[in-house]
Write a protein that holds these residues in place. Structure first.
Motif, short mmCIF file in Angstrom:
data_model
loop_
_atom_site.label_atom_id
_atom_site.label_comp_id
_atom_site.label_asym_id
_atom_site.label_seq_id
_atom_site.Cartn_x
_atom_site.Cartn_y
_atom_site.Cartn_z
N TYR A 135 0.46 -1.18 0.28
CA TYR A 135 -0.08 -0.26 0.36
C TYR A 135 1.04 1.58 0.42
O TYR A 135 0.78 2.03 -0.62
CB TYR A 135 -1.18 0.03 1.49
CG TYR A 135 -1.91 1.06 1.15
CD1 TYR A 135 -2.64 1.67 0.65
CD2 TYR A 135 -1.50 2.36 2.30
CE1 TYR A 135 -3.47 3.19 1.25
CE2 TYR A 135 -2.03 3.49 2.42
CZ TYR A 135 -3.06 3.82 1.67
OH TYR A 135 -3.56 5.04 2.41
N GLU A 142 2.41 2.89 -3.78
CA GLU A 142 1.21 3.80 -4.23
C GLU A 142 1.85 5.08 -3.35
O GLU A 142 1.66 6.26 -4.62
CB GLU A 142 -0.27 3.40 -3.75
CG GLU A 142 -0.06 2.06 -4.72
CD GLU A 142 -2.07 1.52 -3.89
OE1 GLU A 142 -2.58 2.51 -3.93
OE2 GLU A 142 -1.91 0.72 -4.66
N GLU A 164 7.44 5.78 -2.69
CA GLU A 164 7.89 4.32 -2.52
C GLU A 164 9.45 4.02 -2.32
O GLU A 164 10.54 2.87 -2.48
CB GLU A 164 8.54 4.29 -4.71
CG GLU A 164 7.17 4.44 -6.03
CD GLU A 164 7.67 3.75 -7.02
OE1 GLU A 164 8.68 3.88 -7.46
OE2 GLU A 164 6.66 3.96 -8.17
#
Length: 260
Positions: free
Chosen positions: A159, A162, A165
């Protein structure tokens, strides 16, 4: 620890995730607690006498006294207005109370001060002093890191990828950071804290007796269970004790070097 809840809002635990920050987890928490205490002092307000006249002093906030005692300012910039209200309680007794506008003035002073470099310097000085004392207490550091590990275990890097990174790459899986070798400065700090001996069995790892010491730097809160790559999460173990512990959660030794 309940007072630290606000520190972890909106994925605040991720600030602790990067490996081997010299601004350790303990430094961050000390600054947070000190700032919280100073903020609470404005709601009373808590008053400290200031000036040469002990009978009729001016009044300042504890944070302003701290700035002076640490040599960061010569004179306070804010003095608490000497205003009091008389309030009759349910028992019929009149008591003094600080007016709301005085509390608001103290609060606004603290909010303005929080934006200054001198306030940051104060929190850093406090953090360094408390860290110097707390770093010697392995059990306390282990408790802190177990608490942080519990927070980190809730992080889902899938999660997270998104949103960020770069932070997601710090993780090897859900709630588990990648293993990164401790830098020399971290090893040296832990080695001197333990006086060159295994924190568990006290085997000499200094190399003075055994020229091939089997020194291992162990995460007290295991990485596999959310532990941080943080100086406060390291202890020095001999090879045998490290193998015995592996990645299990074991209570750290409470053996410390006596001073006398």
């Amino acid at each position: 620890m309940r007072e630290l809840e606000a520190l972890f809002l909106e994925d605040g635990i991720l600030a602790f995730a990067p490996s081997w920050q010299k601004d350790t987890a303990l430094h961050r928490i000390i600054r947070y607690v000190a700032d919280d205490f100073f903020a609470e002092d404005t709601s009373g307000p808590v008053c400290v006498p200031w000036g040469p006249d002990p009978v009729h002093p001016q009044w300042i906030l504890p944070v302003d006294l701290a700035l002076h005692l640490y040599g960061l300012v010569e004179e306070p910039e804010f003095f608490i207005p000497e205003e009091r209200e008389l309030i009759r309680g349910e028992d019929g007794i009149l008591r003094q109370r600080t007016p709301t506008w005085v509390e608001d003035a103290c609060y606004e002073h603290h909010q303005d001060m929080m934006l200054t470099q001198v306030y940051e310097d104060l929190l850093m000085r406090i953090a360094e002093e408390v860290f110097f004392v707390m770093f010697l207490n392995r059990r306390a550091l282990e408790g802190l890191n177990r608490h942080l590990a519990g927070r980190l275990q809730d992080v889902d890097p899938g999660y997270l990828a998104e949103e960020d990174e770069e932070v997601a790459r710090l993780f090897s899986g859900a709630g588990e950071l990648k293993r990164v070798r401790p830098p020399v400065w971290a090893k040296r700090a832990v080695f001197y804290r333990e006086r060159g001996r295994c924190a568990s069995c006290r085997t000499d790892l200094s190399g003075l007796i055994d020229t091939f010491p089997d020194a291992n730097y162990d995460h007290m809160a295991p990485l596999a269970k959310g532990g941080l790559n943080d100086l406060t999460n390291l202890q020095l173990l001999c090879g045998r004790c490290n193998l015995k512990k592996s990645d299990k959660s074991m209570v750290s030794s409470n053996r410390y070097r006596r001073w006398y």
